[in-house]
Each structure stands twice: as C-alpha cells, then as structure tokens.
Design an enzyme around this catalytic site. Structure first.
Site, mmCIF file in Angstrom:
data_model
loop_
_atom_site.group_PDB
_atom_site.id
_atom_site.type_symbol
_atom_site.label_atom_id
_atom_site.label_comp_id
_atom_site.label_asym_id
_atom_site.label_seq_id
_atom_site.Cartn_x
_atom_site.Cartn_y
_atom_site.Cartn_z
ATOM 1 C CB CYS A 45 -0.381 -4.942 2.858
ATOM 2 S SG CYS A 45 -1.905 -3.981 2.835
ATOM 3 C CB CYS A 48 -0.157 -2.245 5.472
ATOM 4 S SG CYS A 48 -1.470 -3.491 5.594
#
Length: 129
Positions: A45, A48
């Site tokens: 991600c 993230c």
C-alpha cells in the site's frame, strides 16, 4: 518505552483483542491497520509506505504507557474484497488503509491523514478519553 504488539490478518486481530482487559484500559492502545509487507520490506500500500516514517517518528515521542498495535490487513486482493472482515467489523469499520485508531476512544486517522506529522503526534499524546 512504547510497548509494541503485532497481529497478522483478521484472525490475529480478533485473538489480540480478546487478550485486552475488559472495561477501561489502564493504558492507551493505538492500533495501526496497514497492508501486508512485501519481500522488499515495505507494504504493498503506497499510502502505508508514506505514513510509516511519520508514525515511527511519533512513536519516539509517545508517552511511555502507550501500547502500539500493528495489524496487517492482508495483501491487496484480500483488502480490496468488499467482504473483507475489517470493513464489516463494527470495532474497526475500516474504509481505507492506513488507519490509526485509539482503541475505545473516538480518535481515528485514515489514509493520507496518517502521513500528517501534527495529526499523528496528537494520536499519541496523553489526554483523558
């Protein structure tokens, strides 16, 4: 010193939550929901990955009594499934990752807000719930 915990996937999350004291928690628990880590050591991600250094920096200044719980939600395919249990669980109600939640409190940061230094630092500050 911040106490670090980790759990992998929804089952790991549920097992960890079962270990928490019932009623009021003696110390704050901050949960980070993030994508699983790839072979390169980073999450699949991109949001993230962007939030990680901001969160790590905030942890260095966090109160000593904070419990930091890193929960991986799975790979991209698991997360993108509309039936992902993290999306349906009333305790998490995740819409995006990364998400920081102060357990049993109203504080929640989602997505790009997890990369905002001042917001993340506020999550780790001591204050009465």
């Amino acid at each position: 010193m911040v106490v670090h915990h980790e759990a992998d996937g929804y089952e790991g999350f549920c097992k960890f939550v079962e270990t928490l004291p019932k009623g009021d928690l003696p110390n704050p628990y901050i949960f980070l929901f993030t994508g699983s880590i790839l072979e390169n050591g980073q999450s699949w991600c991109p949001d993230c990955v962007e939030a990680d250094p901001v969160i790590e920096a905030a942890l260095k200044n966090a109160s000593e009594d904070v419990n930091f719980v890193k929960i991986t939600v799975g790979n991209r395919e698991v997360w993108k499934d509309s039936n992902c249990p993290f999306r349906k669980d009333s305790r998490t109600k995740l819409m995006v990752i990364p998400t920081l939640i102060r357990w049993k409190g109203p504080q929640k940061l989602e997505g790009e807000k997890c990369a905002k230094e001042e917001l993340v630092e506020m999550m780790f500050q001591e204050f009465d719930d």
